[in-house]
Scaffold this active site. Structure first.
Site, mmCIF file in Angstrom:
data_model
loop_
_atom_site.group_PDB
_atom_site.id
_atom_site.type_symbol
_atom_site.label_atom_id
_atom_site.label_comp_id
_atom_site.label_asym_id
_atom_site.label_seq_id
_atom_site.Cartn_x
_atom_site.Cartn_y
_atom_site.Cartn_z
ATOM 1 N N GLU A 1 -4.107 6.674 18.761
ATOM 2 C CA GLU A 1 -5.035 5.689 18.045
ATOM 3 C C GLU A 1 -4.182 4.597 19.071
ATOM 4 O OE1 GLU A 1 -5.395 6.948 14.072
ATOM 5 O OE2 GLU A 1 -5.753 4.033 13.589
ATOM 6 N N ARG B 1 -0.327 5.893 16.089
ATOM 7 C CA ARG B 1 -0.180 7.444 15.487
ATOM 8 C C ARG B 1 -1.178 8.457 16.640
ATOM 9 N NH1 ARG B 1 -2.792 5.726 9.846
ATOM 10 N NH2 ARG B 1 -5.091 5.158 10.349
ATOM 11 N N ASP C 1 -10.371 0.689 0.693
ATOM 12 C CA ASP C 1 -10.229 1.904 0.924
ATOM 13 C C ASP C 1 -11.403 2.742 -0.328
ATOM 14 O OD1 ASP C 1 -7.358 2.122 1.678
ATOM 15 O OD2 ASP C 1 -6.517 2.282 -0.467
ATOM 16 N N ARG D 1 10.104 6.351 -2.473
ATOM 17 C CA ARG D 1 10.548 6.866 -3.065
ATOM 18 C C ARG D 1 12.004 7.533 -3.336
ATOM 19 N NH1 ARG D 1 5.398 9.643 -2.818
ATOM 20 N NH2 ARG D 1 3.902 9.210 -3.674
ATOM 21 N N TYR E 1 -9.808 -5.046 3.085
ATOM 22 C CA TYR E 1 -9.418 -4.001 3.559
ATOM 23 C C TYR E 1 -9.674 -3.099 2.189
ATOM 24 C CZ TYR E 1 -4.864 -1.396 5.774
ATOM 25 O OH TYR E 1 -4.315 -0.164 6.003
ATOM 26 N N ARG F 1 -9.267 -6.134 13.613
ATOM 27 C CA ARG F 1 -8.350 -5.082 14.813
ATOM 28 C C ARG F 1 -9.306 -4.135 14.707
ATOM 29 N NH1 ARG F 1 -5.056 -7.389 17.388
ATOM 30 N NH2 ARG F 1 -3.877 -5.085 17.218
ATOM 31 N N ARG G 1 0.398 -1.272 -0.008
ATOM 32 C CA ARG G 1 0.068 0.286 -0.342
ATOM 33 C C ARG G 1 0.821 1.239 -0.048
ATOM 34 N NH1 ARG G 1 -5.027 -0.193 2.090
ATOM 35 N NH2 ARG G 1 -5.208 1.715 2.932
HETATM 36 N N1 UDP Z 1 2.648 1.405 8.022
HETATM 37 C C1 UDP Z 1 4.481 0.237 9.147
HETATM 38 N N2 UDP Z 1 4.382 1.559 9.858
HETATM 39 C C2 UDP Z 1 4.361 3.335 9.202
HETATM 40 C C3 UDP Z 1 2.741 3.094 8.529
HETATM 41 C C4 UDP Z 1 1.539 2.128 7.941
HETATM 42 O O1 UDP Z 1 4.777 -0.269 9.366
HETATM 43 O O2 UDP Z 1 4.315 4.420 9.912
HETATM 44 C C5 UDP Z 1 2.399 -0.364 7.788
HETATM 45 C C6 UDP Z 1 1.178 -0.773 8.292
HETATM 46 O O3 UDP Z 1 1.179 -2.290 9.122
HETATM 47 C C7 UDP Z 1 -0.147 -0.144 8.587
HETATM 48 C C8 UDP Z 1 0.591 -0.906 6.528
HETATM 49 O O4 UDP Z 1 2.182 -0.283 6.655
HETATM 50 O O5 UDP Z 1 -1.206 -1.581 8.742
HETATM 51 C C9 UDP Z 1 -0.428 0.322 5.330
HETATM 52 O O6 UDP Z 1 -0.395 1.509 6.049
HETATM 53 P P1 UDP Z 1 -1.451 2.653 6.040
HETATM 54 O O7 UDP Z 1 -0.746 4.127 6.362
HETATM 55 O O8 UDP Z 1 -1.995 1.978 5.046
HETATM 56 O O9 UDP Z 1 -2.859 1.814 6.967
HETATM 57 P P2 UDP Z 1 -4.012 2.743 7.030
HETATM 58 O O10 UDP Z 1 -4.120 4.245 7.523
HETATM 59 O O11 UDP Z 1 -5.659 2.142 6.840
HETATM 60 O O12 UDP Z 1 -4.272 2.443 8.841
#
Ligand code: UDP
Length: 375
Positions: A295, A274, A345, A172, A343, A244, A168
């Protein structure tokens, strides 16, 4: 009848209502818009993403035009930061992150070669989250940014998770810190709730809030689109599919607390994943007060709100059983994140809902259990 007034239910309902059908939607919560529900915080006036951050991004021009018909979207780029160790870094992993992390001044091709040297190139076909990370960013960045976060988020080892979860996120080798790679990205000026309310605002649509769906109610309807949990349709009789859930710890601040909308915490010993400072999702608004959500992720129990489908081997086996049974049901179509246990979007949810409604209309009201295969 449609069960659930989230994005799937609203979009399907609207399409069918516009074709002259009478649509009855039952929603167990006290509001529409499902988990993308937004609401102004009474204390600060800030628009809050009540069930966690939602940023609209898509490559699908039709979906983008669709949502823009129902509300004004403001340009918004998701720029996420991450705290790990004693420093703050830029996400997704980009040239700034790499240079800052290693204390270097590499140019794109140098950074690429540098990370390739860190990467485990013996992994040719990454299957797990961990393999994907070790193959593309190497052990240092994996430990700092992904391992701890992922353990907290999913409650299991990244070795047990599919590579698709990490896919996902882009990596870069330039200074582009846009979290997403999609062509269209934005934030609804007045929140997502208004958009969903407008989608539902049609004379042929009747929404009943605070109403639990009962399968015995479906005898006098032509078809049911069910966006509740697929296992819930069967009374969870084979057991519950694992999700979850999230807990949000709200706090307020006078001024700017963290300087960005989303700050991730990469380390396992920090208990939350986060912190979201909601006012930064609406940079066109001015607020002195600020509201933030810490969170926390944990296993979803029977009374909790399901967020992320876990979808590991065990869950997939159980899903298979529910899907087989669902396919034997007549007059019901399972839709959306919970109905198909994926999952999803927001843009994909809308795409699938539009396609599902169109198929139903084309087939003259006949519809299989799934428009998009869940396995
Ligand atoms: N992830 C991570 N570190 C980060 C951000 C994301 O390991 O700082 C991993 C984590 O397993 C997460 C996945 O990447 O579930 C997808 O991240 P995304 O930001 O797309 O998650 P969402 O915002 O949908 O919770």
């Amino acid at each position: 009848m449609i069960v659930g007034a989230g994005l799937s239910g609203a979009v399907i309902g609207r399409r069918l209502a516009e074709q002259g059908m009478t649509v009855h939607i039952v929603e167990q919560r006290s509001h529409v818009a499902g988990n993308c529900y937004t609401q102004r915080d009474p204390e600060t006036g800030v628009m809050v993403h009540v069930y966690g951050p939602h940023i609209f991004h898509t490559d699908d021009a039709e979906v983008w035009n669709y949502v823009n018909k129902f509300g004004n979207f403001r340009p918004y780029l998701n720029r996420v930061k991450i705290t790990s160790g004693d420093a703050v870094y830029s996400l997704p992993v980009n040239l700034h992150t790499i240079n800052q992390f290693y204390g270097k001044t590499m140019r794109p091709t140098e950074a690429k070669a540098f990370l390739e040297a860190q990467a485990d190139t013996s992994i040719t076909n990454p299957q797990t989250f961990e393999e994907q990370a070790l193959r593309f960013v190497g052990p240092d960045l994996y430990e700092a940014f992904f391992k701890g976060y992922t353990q907290k988020q999913w409650g299991c080892s990244p070795q047990a998770l599919p590579a698709s979860i990490l896919k996902r996120l882009p990596i870069r080798f330039n200074y582009d810190d846009n979290y997403f790679f999609h062509k269209f990205q934005g934030m609804p000026e007045n929140g997502y709730t208004e958009i969903v309310e407008r989608i539902l605002d049609h004379e042929n649509i009747h929404v009943e809030l605070n109403t639990c769906f009962d399968r015995t109610d479906v005898n006098d309807v032509d078809h049911v689109f069910y966006s509740g949990p697929i296992d819930g349709w069967f009374g969870y009789d084979l057991g519950r599919l694992g999700y979850r859930t999230l807990d949000f710890e709200r706090f307020t601040h006078n001024g700017d607390w963290q300087g960005c909308a989303v700050m991730n915490y990469g380390e396992a010993h920090v208990p939350f994943t986060r912190i979201t400072e909601h006012k930064h999702f609406a940079p066109w608004e001015e607020h002195e007060g600020s509201v933030l959500y810490r969170e926390y992720s944990r296993a979803c129990g029977p009374g909790d709100i399901p967020y992320y489908p876990i979808r590991q081997v065990e869950e997939r086996a159980l899903l298979r059983e529910y899907v087989d049974r669902a396919q034997a049901e007549a007059g019901v179509t399972f839709v959306g994140r919970l109905g198909t246990y994926r999952y999803l979007d927001m843009d994909v949810t809308i795409r699938e809902a539009l396609d599902c409604a169109d198929k139903f209309l084309r087939n003259g009201g006949e519809m299989p259990a799934f428009s998009a295969p869940p396995l």
